[in-house]
Design a protein around this motif. Sequence first.
Motif, PDB file in Angstrom:
ATOM      1  N   ARG A 154      23.670 -39.322-108.642  1.00 33.48           N
ATOM      2  CA  ARG A 154      22.674 -39.677-107.567  1.00 33.48           C
ATOM      3  C   ARG A 154      22.887 -40.813-106.831  1.00 33.48           C
ATOM      4  O   ARG A 154      22.098 -41.290-105.890  1.00 33.48           O
ATOM      5  CB  ARG A 154      21.273 -39.431-107.985  1.00 33.48           C
ATOM      6  CG  ARG A 154      20.651 -38.359-108.529  1.00 33.48           C
ATOM      7  CD  ARG A 154      19.350 -38.421-108.939  1.00 33.48           C
ATOM      8  NE  ARG A 154      18.671 -37.304-109.735  1.00 33.48           N
ATOM      9  CZ  ARG A 154      18.277 -36.249-108.840  1.00 33.48           C
ATOM     10  NH1 ARG A 154      18.135 -36.343-107.543  1.00 33.48           N
ATOM     11  NH2 ARG A 154      17.940 -35.082-109.484  1.00 33.48           N
ATOM     12  N   GLN A 155      24.258 -41.319-106.844  1.00 29.36           N
ATOM     13  CA  GLN A 155      24.801 -42.480-106.483  1.00 29.36           C
ATOM     14  C   GLN A 155      25.284 -42.344-104.829  1.00 29.36           C
ATOM     15  O   GLN A 155      25.917 -41.403-104.846  1.00 29.36           O
ATOM     16  CB  GLN A 155      25.806 -43.368-107.091  1.00 29.36           C
ATOM     17  CG  GLN A 155      26.142 -44.442-106.404  1.00 29.36           C
ATOM     18  CD  GLN A 155      27.389 -45.242-107.406  1.00 29.36           C
ATOM     19  OE1 GLN A 155      27.429 -44.950-108.565  1.00 29.36           O
ATOM     20  NE2 GLN A 155      28.243 -46.021-106.672  1.00 29.36           N
ATOM     21  N   VAL A 156      24.683 -42.920-103.974  1.00 29.64           N
ATOM     22  CA  VAL A 156      25.001 -42.955-102.629  1.00 29.64           C
ATOM     23  C   VAL A 156      26.110 -44.062-102.240  1.00 29.64           C
ATOM     24  O   VAL A 156      25.478 -45.332-102.709  1.00 29.64           O
ATOM     25  CB  VAL A 156      23.841 -42.901-101.542  1.00 29.64           C
ATOM     26  CG1 VAL A 156      24.310 -43.137-100.140  1.00 29.64           C
ATOM     27  CG2 VAL A 156      23.080 -41.695-101.871  1.00 29.64           C
ATOM     28  N   GLY A 157      27.080 -43.876-101.582  1.00 32.77           N
ATOM     29  CA  GLY A 157      27.842 -44.900-101.357  1.00 32.77           C
ATOM     30  C   GLY A 157      29.383 -44.613-101.296  1.00 32.77           C
ATOM     31  O   GLY A 157      29.832 -43.573-101.739  1.00 32.77           O
ATOM     32  N   GLN A 158      30.177 -45.819-101.136  1.00 37.19           N
ATOM     33  CA  GLN A 158      31.569 -45.770-101.191  1.00 37.19           C
ATOM     34  C   GLN A 158      32.280 -45.015-102.538  1.00 37.19           C
ATOM     35  O   GLN A 158      33.073 -44.212-102.416  1.00 37.19           O
ATOM     36  CB  GLN A 158      32.133 -46.995-100.934  1.00 37.19           C
ATOM     37  CG  GLN A 158      33.665 -47.223-101.089  1.00 37.19           C
ATOM     38  CD  GLN A 158      34.308 -46.495 -99.856  1.00 37.19           C
ATOM     39  OE1 GLN A 158      33.716 -46.353 -98.832  1.00 37.19           O
ATOM     40  NE2 GLN A 158      35.501 -46.235-100.016  1.00 37.19           N
ATOM     41  N   THR A 159      31.635 -45.436-103.704  1.00 40.54           N
ATOM     42  CA  THR A 159      32.034 -44.994-104.979  1.00 40.54           C
ATOM     43  C   THR A 159      31.233 -43.734-105.609  1.00 40.54           C
ATOM     44  O   THR A 159      31.465 -43.231-106.401  1.00 40.54           O
ATOM     45  CB  THR A 159      32.337 -46.114-105.987  1.00 40.54           C
ATOM     46  OG1 THR A 159      31.075 -46.427-105.905  1.00 40.54           O
ATOM     47  CG2 THR A 159      33.611 -46.716-105.671  1.00 40.54           C
ATOM     48  N   GLY A 160      30.092 -43.576-104.539  1.00 41.26           N
ATOM     49  CA  GLY A 160      29.306 -42.430-104.957  1.00 41.26           C
ATOM     50  C   GLY A 160      29.377 -41.352-103.950  1.00 41.26           C
ATOM     51  O   GLY A 160      30.623 -40.972-103.575  1.00 41.26           O
ATOM     52  N   LYS A 161      28.315 -40.647-103.287  1.00 43.87           N
ATOM     53  CA  LYS A 161      28.247 -39.504-102.423  1.00 43.87           C
ATOM     54  C   LYS A 161      27.888 -40.213-101.004  1.00 43.87           C
ATOM     55  O   LYS A 161      27.284 -41.033-100.918  1.00 43.87           O
ATOM     56  CB  LYS A 161      27.463 -38.658-102.793  1.00 43.87           C
ATOM     57  CG  LYS A 161      28.000 -37.837-104.099  1.00 43.87           C
ATOM     58  CD  LYS A 161      26.909 -36.761-104.694  1.00 43.87           C
ATOM     59  CE  LYS A 161      27.548 -36.254-105.674  1.00 43.87           C
ATOM     60  NZ  LYS A 161      26.605 -35.444-106.631  1.00 43.87           N
ATOM     61  N   THR A 162      28.352 -39.635-100.001  1.00 45.57           N
ATOM     62  CA  THR A 162      28.048 -39.440 -98.641  1.00 45.57           C
ATOM     63  C   THR A 162      27.133 -38.382 -98.375  1.00 45.57           C
ATOM     64  O   THR A 162      27.007 -37.416 -98.506  1.00 45.57           O
ATOM     65  CB  THR A 162      29.187 -39.320 -97.729  1.00 45.57           C
ATOM     66  OG1 THR A 162      30.256 -40.243 -97.924  1.00 45.57           O
ATOM     67  CG2 THR A 162      28.894 -39.586 -96.384  1.00 45.57           C
ATOM     68  N   VAL A 163      25.901 -38.809 -97.824  1.00 47.19           N
ATOM     69  CA  VAL A 163      24.887 -38.189 -97.359  1.00 47.19           C
ATOM     70  C   VAL A 163      24.313 -38.268 -95.748  1.00 47.19           C
ATOM     71  O   VAL A 163      24.733 -39.464 -95.162  1.00 47.19           O
ATOM     72  CB  VAL A 163      23.487 -38.409 -98.127  1.00 47.19           C
ATOM     73  CG1 VAL A 163      23.753 -38.035 -99.910  1.00 47.19           C
ATOM     74  CG2 VAL A 163      22.854 -39.765 -98.298  1.00 47.19           C
ATOM     75  N   ARG A 164      23.765 -37.387 -95.326  1.00 46.71           N
ATOM     76  CA  ARG A 164      23.323 -37.543 -94.054  1.00 46.71           C
ATOM     77  C   ARG A 164      21.964 -36.655 -93.828  1.00 46.71           C
ATOM     78  O   ARG A 164      21.869 -35.559 -93.118  1.00 46.71           O
ATOM     79  CB  ARG A 164      24.490 -37.034 -92.874  1.00 46.71           C
ATOM     80  CG  ARG A 164      25.040 -35.738 -93.446  1.00 46.71           C
ATOM     81  CD  ARG A 164      25.964 -35.172 -92.155  1.00 46.71           C
ATOM     82  NE  ARG A 164      26.205 -36.052 -91.233  1.00 46.71           N
ATOM     83  CZ  ARG A 164      27.417 -36.237 -90.315  1.00 46.71           C
ATOM     84  NH1 ARG A 164      28.180 -35.327 -90.535  1.00 46.71           N
ATOM     85  NH2 ARG A 164      27.415 -37.025 -89.326  1.00 46.71           N
ATOM     86  N   TYR A 187      15.622 -37.760-104.946  1.00 45.28           N
ATOM     87  CA  TYR A 187      15.700 -39.119-104.971  1.00 45.28           C
ATOM     88  C   TYR A 187      17.346 -39.582-105.265  1.00 45.28           C
ATOM     89  O   TYR A 187      17.773 -38.695-105.802  1.00 45.28           O
ATOM     90  CB  TYR A 187      14.738 -39.819-106.036  1.00 45.28           C
ATOM     91  CG  TYR A 187      15.304 -39.192-107.512  1.00 45.28           C
ATOM     92  CD1 TYR A 187      14.800 -38.200-107.981  1.00 45.28           C
ATOM     93  CD2 TYR A 187      16.045 -39.986-108.283  1.00 45.28           C
ATOM     94  CE1 TYR A 187      15.161 -37.748-109.149  1.00 45.28           C
ATOM     95  CE2 TYR A 187      16.167 -39.694-109.626  1.00 45.28           C
ATOM     96  CZ  TYR A 187      15.997 -38.649-109.991  1.00 45.28           C
ATOM     97  OH  TYR A 187      16.038 -38.007-111.380  1.00 45.28           O
ATOM     98  N   CYS A 188      17.318 -40.749-104.832  1.00 46.33           N
ATOM     99  CA  CYS A 188      19.022 -41.196-105.018  1.00 46.33           C
ATOM    100  C   CYS A 188      18.965 -42.600-105.384  1.00 46.33           C
ATOM    101  O   CYS A 188      17.890 -43.433-105.280  1.00 46.33           O
ATOM    102  CB  CYS A 188      19.930 -40.901-103.921  1.00 46.33           C
ATOM    103  SG  CYS A 188      19.307 -41.478-102.123  1.00 46.33           S
ATOM    104  N   SER A 189      19.967 -43.335-105.271  1.00 41.35           N
ATOM    105  CA  SER A 189      20.081 -44.910-105.536  1.00 41.35           C
ATOM    106  C   SER A 189      21.421 -45.477-105.061  1.00 41.35           C
ATOM    107  O   SER A 189      22.349 -44.785-104.686  1.00 41.35           O
ATOM    108  CB  SER A 189      19.720 -45.171-107.146  1.00 41.35           C
ATOM    109  OG  SER A 189      21.081 -45.246-107.687  1.00 41.35           O
TER     110      SER A 189
END
Lengths: 328, 261
Positions: free
Chosen positions: A253-263, A237-239
């Motif tokens: 677990r943060q996805v985004g500009q200040t978090g992580k990039t996931v694909r 899970y992520c958010s």
Amino acid sequence: MSKNILIIAEQRCDRVQNVTFELIGIAKELAKVNGAEVEVLLMGHNIAGQVSDVVGYGADRVILVDDPCLASYLTEPYAQAATEVIRERTPGVVLVGASSIGRDLAPRVAARLNTGLTADCTKLAMNEDGTLEMTRPAFGGNLFATIVCPDHRPQMSTVRPGVMKKCDFDASRSAEVVHKEIAFAPQKIRLVEEVKVCSVVDSIEDAKILVACGRGVGNPTSIEQAKNLANELGGTYCSSRALVDACVIESCRQVGQTGKTVRPECYVAFGISGAVQHLAGMEDSDYIIAVNKDENASIFNVSDLGIVSDANKVLPLLREEIEKLSRA
Amino acid sequence: MEIIVCLKQVPNTTEIKIDPVTNTLKRDGVESIINPDDKTGLEVALQLKEQFGARVTVLSMGPQQAEKALGEALAMGADHAILLTDRAFAGADTLATSKTIAAAIKGMPYDLIIAGRQAIDGDTAQVGPEIAEHLDLPQISYACEVGYNADTKVFTVKRQFEDGYQILEVEGPCLLTVLSTACKPRYMRVKGLVDLDNKEVQILRRSDLVIEDEVLGLKGSPTKVKQTFNKQYNTNKQKLVLDPAEAAKLIAATLKDKHLI
């Protein structure tokens, strides 16, 4: 001055980090345009065993600096070694992962070499004359800028982890290994203690399926259901930022500009409105399912399956449906 | 102890929107703020001042209107404020910016320089480490705790990584870049606002710095912006309005279809 591309590898916890393999992947693509070679600078202590990893992922040459001074990451010895190697190899391009180590090291090295550095790039393109076009987000992902470094060499860039694709691993590859000795200057900073959390289990960048929660999944029950769902699907899970700021979900677990990039292969977003900052971190997922009450939510602009519904009500029912289908 | 805090005035990027007609950034009416990481840096400096005694100087480079950010810093408790502003500085990238700021700091006394990790408009995190390089100072970036021993004059800093942390010791002068998680910045004080009448923002211009023209501003910037653009999203994608039971069935069927269950 060579036209080669030099990658500063990142190794932590006795492993070369994924971002290094991603950088080799994009560098191989760029090198096709102007016939450059891809060199990898590997720094650390007792790291000879990691050479085969960078070679298998595509390095044409490995420059190895193995010294007790590099046992833990410290800015100055790493900057000194990198600068000396770059001065000797004279690459046209230097790429560094935009991790907390890379973003500490690269500006120090760029300033010492008196050259430009473009931060946190998400796209790189090579021209035939060897000039690199570096594209990066700015203003929190609201704007993108393509940056060039016309008159200074090397052209330096930090590249966001998770964005570029690594090549398939080929154990049969071989490459030249150059050992480089550095006479390290005395250190002004003392390492008193180092705590590493080397767990790679459950990393959101490596998951095939991600179940993501946003502000619209407000209550602890729904979040627990989302976690269970992720678990049952064999993912994690992520958010979005909202739940990290609210201390409901861990910041790793943060996805985004200040978090992580996931694909991942599949990204299932519950109650995420889809601010540009979040979209920047997940829009390249193979398949995106989004559930949100608000039919105007921006998350639907990137989703493959967009469903206007209350995520809190869908989550408990989804578990039953999945049980039915997996038994079928 | 002499502490210099580098801070930048930035547009509040969380409020920035794209104009759907012109497809450009709508900056009108967007509030200017002290960059959040820098404000935390100031708070770290003010706490050191309260515990150990220090003179805190805030330093910014930018247009004249950045005086407002420095005024807020003075009202929070900074002792002195300097604004580097001149047309010659305009258009600077991180290398030119860091050289200009380093040139200004060279003439000042300091034991500690604090900068925020990164600014929310550019997100580069480069100017702090580049200043440290030009001044030949040890740097610790990503600092989330800062301690000081007045007897030994040693700073003890917790440096955050993605997967752990380091505890590092360093003697001044040194440069730290701090994370906004380090502490919560205080509000402006009433006394601080009253005292503002006696505090002025000192303006430094091109002629006040000992530095070559070639390294300043746009001309002194190795990186150039070739083009800027906005990301285009397809806003007409199909969405299905479903009740929760139908939604759950469709999602499960889709996952099955993709061999994910």
